[in-house]
Design a protein around this motif. Structure first.
Motif, short mmCIF file in Angstrom:
data_model
loop_
_atom_site.label_atom_id
_atom_site.label_comp_id
_atom_site.label_asym_id
_atom_site.label_seq_id
_atom_site.Cartn_x
_atom_site.Cartn_y
_atom_site.Cartn_z
N ALA A 1 13.33 31.27 80.29
CA ALA A 1 13.77 29.95 79.83
C ALA A 1 13.52 29.77 78.34
O ALA A 1 14.34 29.21 77.62
CB ALA A 1 13.05 28.86 80.61
N PHE A 2 12.38 30.26 77.87
CA PHE A 2 12.02 30.16 76.46
C PHE A 2 11.70 31.55 75.93
O PHE A 2 10.54 31.94 75.87
CB PHE A 2 10.81 29.24 76.27
N PRO A 3 12.72 32.34 75.56
CA PRO A 3 12.44 33.70 75.09
C PRO A 3 11.68 33.68 73.76
O PRO A 3 11.95 32.87 72.88
CB PRO A 3 13.82 34.32 74.93
N VAL A 4 10.70 34.56 73.69
CA VAL A 4 9.87 34.68 72.51
C VAL A 4 10.02 36.10 71.97
O VAL A 4 9.96 37.07 72.73
CB VAL A 4 8.38 34.41 72.86
N MET A 5 10.22 36.22 70.67
CA MET A 5 10.35 37.54 70.06
C MET A 5 9.27 37.70 68.98
O MET A 5 9.07 36.81 68.16
CB MET A 5 11.72 37.73 69.43
N ARG A 6 8.58 38.82 69.03
CA ARG A 6 7.58 39.17 68.02
C ARG A 6 8.02 40.46 67.35
O ARG A 6 8.44 41.39 68.02
CB ARG A 6 6.21 39.40 68.65
N GLN A 7 7.89 40.49 66.04
CA GLN A 7 8.28 41.68 65.30
C GLN A 7 7.16 42.05 64.34
O GLN A 7 6.70 41.22 63.56
CB GLN A 7 9.56 41.41 64.54
N ILE A 8 6.71 43.29 64.43
CA ILE A 8 5.64 43.78 63.56
C ILE A 8 6.19 44.95 62.74
O ILE A 8 6.67 45.93 63.32
CB ILE A 8 4.43 44.26 64.38
N PRO A 9 6.12 44.87 61.43
CA PRO A 9 6.54 46.01 60.62
C PRO A 9 5.65 47.23 60.90
O PRO A 9 4.43 47.09 61.04
CB PRO A 9 6.38 45.53 59.17
N ARG A 10 6.24 48.40 60.98
CA ARG A 10 5.46 49.60 61.31
C ARG A 10 4.42 49.90 60.24
O ARG A 10 3.34 50.39 60.55
CB ARG A 10 6.40 50.80 61.48
N ARG A 11 4.70 49.58 59.00
CA ARG A 11 3.73 49.87 57.94
C ARG A 11 2.55 48.91 57.96
O ARG A 11 1.52 49.15 57.34
CB ARG A 11 4.41 49.85 56.57
N ALA A 12 2.67 47.78 58.70
CA ALA A 12 1.59 46.81 58.79
C ALA A 12 0.61 47.11 59.92
O ALA A 12 -0.42 46.45 60.02
CB ALA A 12 2.16 45.41 58.97
N VAL A 13 0.90 48.09 60.76
CA VAL A 13 0.02 48.41 61.88
C VAL A 13 -1.26 49.05 61.35
O VAL A 13 -1.22 50.03 60.61
CB VAL A 13 0.73 49.35 62.87
N THR A 14 -2.40 48.46 61.72
CA THR A 14 -3.69 49.00 61.27
C THR A 14 -4.44 49.75 62.35
O THR A 14 -5.37 50.49 62.05
CB THR A 14 -4.59 47.86 60.74
#
Length: 143
Positions: A81-94
């Motif tokens: 009902a309420f789709p949520v999308m998260r996007q993380i840049p690959r270079r920001a992964v620690t």
């Protein structure tokens, strides 16, 4: 599984992994139910019905879970009902961690925890082969 194969496929939760997530969600309700039934039978039945609806909602959300790796980012989408999308840049992964409980191991799945500045992304029930490949690719980018 290679990076090229991961770029072409979307990670979805297999049925066994969804079942494990539902078991995890049901356990607190099973532990609390006797105390609610102690108050009254009606309260206990209402509590059990609401908890079952909560577990059903989790199952529906797990069915809509999709993660995709692109050359620049990791994108996760979930929700009906309420789709949520998260996007993380690959270079920001620690950092990346894999978690396998005995129940997840039997289901052939893992929990993948991705750390980035200002955020933490938990990918529950990802198939183990894909989780291992994704973890190695993301840690390769982090170094």
């Amino acid at each position: 599984m290679t990076e090229q194969e991961l770029l072409r496929t979307a990670l979805i939760l297999p049925p066994r992994a969804r079942a494990v997530l539902c078991v995890w969600a049901a356990i607190p309700g099973l532990l609390c139910a006797p105390f609610v039934f102690w108050q009254s039978l009606i309260a206990g039945l209402c509590f059990c019905g609401l908890w079952c609806l909560l577990v059903l909602a989790l199952r529906l959300r797990a069915c809509s879970f999709v993660a995709a790796l692109s050359p620049r980012s990791l994108t996760v989408q979930a929700g009906i009902a309420f789709p949520v999308m998260r996007q993380i840049p690959r270079r920001a992964v620690t950092g990346v961690q894999l978690l396998r409980t005995p129940l997840l191991w039997l289901a052939g799945a893992s929990v993948l925890i991705v750390r980035c500045p200002g955020g933490l992304l938990v990918l529950p029930g990802v198939p183990s082969v894909q989780a291992d490949a994704l973890a190695s690719i993301l840690t390769e980018d982090a170094v």
